[in-house]
Design an enzyme around this catalytic site. Structure first.
Site, PDB file in Angstrom:
ATOM      1  N   LYS A  23       0.843  -1.204   0.000  1.00  0.00           N
ATOM      2  CA  LYS A  23       0.000   0.000   0.000  1.00  0.00           C
ATOM      3  C   LYS A  23       0.873   1.246   0.000  1.00  0.00           C
ATOM      4  CE  LYS A  23      -3.853  -2.333   2.213  1.00  0.00           C
ATOM      5  NZ  LYS A  23      -4.568  -2.686   3.443  1.00  0.00           N
TER       6      LYS A  23
ATOM      7  N   GLN B 276      -4.825  -1.257   9.618  1.00  0.00           N
ATOM      8  CA  GLN B 276      -4.700  -2.586   9.005  1.00  0.00           C
ATOM      9  C   GLN B 276      -5.341  -3.638   9.919  1.00  0.00           C
ATOM     10  OE1 GLN B 276      -3.400  -3.289   5.891  1.00  0.00           O
ATOM     11  NE2 GLN B 276      -4.125  -5.360   6.278  1.00  0.00           N
TER      12      GLN B 276
ATOM     13  N   ASP C 265     -11.046   3.063   4.121  1.00  0.00           N
ATOM     14  CA  ASP C 265     -11.439   1.649   4.063  1.00  0.00           C
ATOM     15  C   ASP C 265     -12.966   1.511   3.997  1.00  0.00           C
ATOM     16  OD1 ASP C 265      -9.870  -0.547   3.764  1.00  0.00           O
ATOM     17  OD2 ASP C 265      -9.464  -0.874   5.887  1.00  0.00           O
TER      18      ASP C 265
END
Ligand code: NDP
Length: 282
Positions: free
Chosen positions: A50, A94, A117
């Site tokens: 990422k 994460q 997200d």
């Protein structure tokens, strides 16, 4: 007849190039901060990818690495600081978080305007209600792959296998918002194979290696395989038995090289979207 193989890698490369071109037109550099707690090996790999992809697209990327012993108040303090930092457009925690940290508590603390997200209940609720907002990256990638193949969605019968908050539910909402007739199937569904056989569009997101067999698929159906299952040390397989599916489906995503690469590309797009919306409202 052999199904068309949907090239997610190529689609993701195009999207990343598009995001980089968009970033180049902005009078600022969008900022993405990824928070990684603990040392889960798969998470380390994802976070590095990422970071690299964001930097390549001209996004200022930071990773905050915290020890597995981090407490909820400590993590909440990190999130609060990122919420308050005007150079940060996107915050991604994460997952999975090490026990006993509660993921939902942490996600709830992220500013919904920076929730790249798309997991904050405000964004999930907006998606469920058909309102604009930040959409989870993998589901967004699935919709883009359907668009790539010019799959008609309005009026189509779509079956989504798996109802997780991260994948199945948001995909079902996106398909519903795009006017498909959606069945959301799960581990308690009766006669899964029969449900799947009704699908013009079949999305598999169960995390069970090659569970969807060739005879679960309607001739010509478009099959998107979200599953990533590790078999032994090296091999990755999806939730669909690809060799069988190729003989009957109209189009199918491979694993790897299908949905996976789109997820990161969509994260970059979400970061730019979040930056534009938030900075326009300042
Ligand atoms: P979860 O484990 O959170 O959810 C799995 C879902 O599948 C649940 O809804 C569960 O039903 C359902 N399910 C499990 N077993 C069966 C079964 N035998 N029959 C019918 N339904 C079943 O997984 P995720 O949604 O997080 O991930 C799904 C897959 O997608 C995984 O392989 C994961 O690695 C992959 N993935 C890929 C990404 C990518 O970028 N390509 C990103 C994220 C995930 P119930 O709700 O009833 O328990």
């Amino acid at each position: 007849m052999t199904a068309h193989i949907i090239d997610g890698k190529a689609a993701a490369a195009r999207l990343r190039a598009q995001v980089a071109a968009d970033v180049a037109t902005l009078p600022y550099r969008p900022g993405l901060t990824v928070v990684l707690v603990g040392d889960d090996p798969a998470s380390q790999v994802y976070v590095r990818s990422k970071d690299r992809a964001a930097t390549e697209a001209g996004i200022t990327a930071h990773t905050i690495r915290l020890p597995a012993t981090t407490t909820e108040p400590e993590l909440l303090a990190v999130i609060a600081a990122l919420n308050a930092d005007s150079t940060v457009d996107g915050i991604l925690v994460q997952l999975p978080l090490p026990a006993p940290l509660r993921a939902q508590l942490i996600i709830d603390a992220i500013d919904p305007a920076k929730d790249v997200d798309g997991l904050h209940p405000i964004n999930a609720g907006r998606l469920a209600n058909g309102l604009p907002g930040l959409v989870p990256c993998t589901p967004l990638g699935v919709m883009k792959l359907l668009a790539e193949t010019a799959t008609p969605i309005r009026g189509a019968r779509a079956v989504v296998l798996g109802r997780s908050v991260l994948v199945g539910r948001p995909i079902a909402a996106l398909l519903n918002n795009a006017d498909a007739t959606v069945t959301l199937a799960h581990s308690r569904t009766r006669d899964l194979a029969a449900e799947c056989r009704r699908a013009d569009i079949l999305i598999a997101a169960v995390g069970r290696p090659e569970m969807v067999r060739g005879d679960w698929i309607a001739p010509g159906a478009v099959v998107i395989d979200v599953g990533i299952n590790r078999i032994g040390p090296k091999q990755l397989v999806g939730d669909v038995a690809t060799a069988e599916a190729l003989q009957i489906a109209g189009a199918i995503t491979p694993v790897p090289g299908g949905v996976g690469p789109m997820t990161i590309a969509c994260l970059l797009e979400n970061t730019v979207t979040a930056a534009r919306l938030r900075r326009a409202s300042l």
